[in-house]
Write a protein that holds these residues in place. Structure first.
Motif, PDB file in Angstrom:
ATOM      1  N   GLU A 120       0.989  -1.275   0.239  1.00  0.00           N
ATOM      2  CA  GLU A 120       0.043  -0.215  -0.074  1.00  0.00           C
ATOM      3  C   GLU A 120       1.080   0.693  -0.065  1.00  0.00           C
ATOM      4  O   GLU A 120       1.482   1.173   0.728  1.00  0.00           O
ATOM      5  N   VAL A 121       1.166   2.350  -0.575  1.00  0.00           N
ATOM      6  CA  VAL A 121       1.490   3.727  -0.910  1.00  0.00           C
ATOM      7  C   VAL A 121       0.583   3.701   0.110  1.00  0.00           C
ATOM      8  O   VAL A 121      -0.468   4.927  -0.116  1.00  0.00           O
ATOM      9  N   LEU A 122       1.471   4.866   0.655  1.00  0.00           N
ATOM     10  CA  LEU A 122       0.730   5.727   2.052  1.00  0.00           C
ATOM     11  C   LEU A 122       1.203   7.498   1.542  1.00  0.00           C
ATOM     12  O   LEU A 122       0.930   7.775   1.948  1.00  0.00           O
ATOM     13  N   SER A 123       2.914   7.593   0.825  1.00  0.00           N
ATOM     14  CA  SER A 123       3.325   8.579   0.960  1.00  0.00           C
ATOM     15  C   SER A 123       3.675   8.640  -0.486  1.00  0.00           C
ATOM     16  O   SER A 123       4.964   7.646  -0.242  1.00  0.00           O
ATOM     17  N   VAL A 124       4.089  10.663  -0.586  1.00  0.00           N
ATOM     18  CA  VAL A 124       4.927   9.819  -2.480  1.00  0.00           C
ATOM     19  C   VAL A 124       5.565  11.752  -2.589  1.00  0.00           C
ATOM     20  O   VAL A 124       4.589  12.830  -1.806  1.00  0.00           O
ATOM     21  N   SER A 125       6.621  12.004  -2.485  1.00  0.00           N
ATOM     22  CA  SER A 125       7.474  13.189  -2.747  1.00  0.00           C
ATOM     23  C   SER A 125       8.149  13.750  -3.565  1.00  0.00           C
ATOM     24  O   SER A 125       8.432  12.238  -4.428  1.00  0.00           O
ATOM     25  N   TYR A 126       8.358  14.632  -4.090  1.00  0.00           N
ATOM     26  CA  TYR A 126       9.095  14.410  -5.554  1.00  0.00           C
ATOM     27  C   TYR A 126       9.897  16.336  -4.495  1.00  0.00           C
ATOM     28  O   TYR A 126      10.120  17.274  -3.460  1.00  0.00           O
ATOM     29  N   PRO A 127      11.798  16.129  -5.238  1.00  0.00           N
ATOM     30  CA  PRO A 127      12.555  16.988  -4.908  1.00  0.00           C
ATOM     31  C   PRO A 127      11.838  18.153  -5.079  1.00  0.00           C
ATOM     32  O   PRO A 127      11.388  18.846  -5.793  1.00  0.00           O
ATOM     33  N   ALA A 128      11.687  19.762  -4.288  1.00  0.00           N
ATOM     34  CA  ALA A 128      11.866  20.905  -4.389  1.00  0.00           C
ATOM     35  C   ALA A 128      12.132  21.242  -5.304  1.00  0.00           C
ATOM     36  O   ALA A 128      13.681  20.956  -5.558  1.00  0.00           O
ATOM     37  N   PRO A 129      11.295  21.943  -6.540  1.00  0.00           N
ATOM     38  CA  PRO A 129      12.409  22.914  -7.602  1.00  0.00           C
ATOM     39  C   PRO A 129      13.588  23.762  -7.360  1.00  0.00           C
ATOM     40  O   PRO A 129      13.144  24.523  -6.205  1.00  0.00           O
ATOM     41  N   ASP A 130      14.112  23.590  -7.873  1.00  0.00           N
ATOM     42  CA  ASP A 130      15.590  24.775  -7.480  1.00  0.00           C
ATOM     43  C   ASP A 130      14.954  26.584  -7.103  1.00  0.00           C
ATOM     44  O   ASP A 130      13.848  26.777  -8.953  1.00  0.00           O
ATOM     45  N   ALA A 131      15.226  27.190  -6.100  1.00  0.00           N
ATOM     46  CA  ALA A 131      15.175  28.647  -6.898  1.00  0.00           C
ATOM     47  C   ALA A 131      15.268  29.438  -8.467  1.00  0.00           C
ATOM     48  O   ALA A 131      15.786  28.872  -8.728  1.00  0.00           O
ATOM     49  N   PRO A 132      14.359  30.213  -8.919  1.00  0.00           N
ATOM     50  CA  PRO A 132      14.834  30.923 -10.229  1.00  0.00           C
ATOM     51  C   PRO A 132      16.119  32.221  -9.659  1.00  0.00           C
ATOM     52  O   PRO A 132      15.889  32.832  -9.107  1.00  0.00           O
ATOM     53  N   GLY A 133      16.850  32.151 -10.952  1.00  0.00           N
ATOM     54  CA  GLY A 133      17.943  32.889 -10.710  1.00  0.00           C
ATOM     55  C   GLY A 133      18.987  32.953  -9.426  1.00  0.00           C
ATOM     56  O   GLY A 133      19.595  33.456  -8.983  1.00  0.00           O
TER      57      GLY A 133
END
Length: 196
Positions: A183-196
């Protein structure tokens, strides 16, 4: 005297193991037919850095050592020369492997799914097995996944089972020991890099 008896040793192959192999130089399995070589931006950068280090630093040093060793007389009994030539072949094999894999790499940034609940390439997923044991894996490319860090290749059975699933989904995972429910409990992704 036969002509072949006087042939220089330089024209003979050292061993059949020296043959070029598309997948030699890497411990990674070959890409499955008809698939893409997905890779995260960090994985691509790491492999590119390895390639540049081999070309710009390590190979020139080994070439210099082989050149020096070649000046020291009989090459057939010169350990520095023989080891250097062997190391050059290993470096060249790895360079060919990395070059081919980087040329066909399809860089996919997992941060594009930041905040999402569906499993795509680059996701970190925590799931629970039917025996109550929780596991966390991150789906990475074939050439970059490091199992000791909890990373799995996107073509692995667990990744194929998890891809496209969502939090709360109960899935059937085929294992050598038989089918198991997860059973899938959680899914996460790395945060996008801040612009510039």
């Amino acid at each position: 005297m036969l002509l072949f008896e006087t042939m220089s040793k330089a024209f003979t192959r050292e061993s059949d193991a020296d043959e070029d192999d598309d997948d030699a130089g890497g411990s990674q399995p070959p890409l499955p037919a008809g698939t893409r070589n997905y890779m995260t931006p960090k994985g691509y950068a790491r492999l590119r850095d390895e390639l540049l280090t081999l070309l710009d630093d390590e190979r020139p040093k080994v070439v210099e050592a082989v050149h020096w060793a070649a000046k020291n007389g009989d090459r057939s009994e010169n350990g520095d020369y023989l080891y250097g030539k062997k190391r050059l072949r290993e470096i060249d094999r790895r360079v060919r492997f990395l070059t081919k894999r980087l040329e066909i790499a399809e860089v996919t940034d997992p941060s594009a799914h930041y905040g999402g609940e569906q499993v795509f390439f680059g996701a970190t997923i925590t799931y629970v097995e039917d025996d109550g044991k929780e596991r966390t894996v991150t789906i990475k490319g074939i050439d970059e996944a490091q199992s000791q860090l909890g990373e799995v290749s996107w073509v692995s059975p667990i990744a194929r089972t998890l891809l496209r699933s969502r939090i709360g989904d109960v899935l059937k995972l085929e294992t050598p020991a038989g089918q198991r429910e997860i059973e899938v409990l959680s899914v996460s992704y790395p945060a996008p890099d801040a612009p510039g």
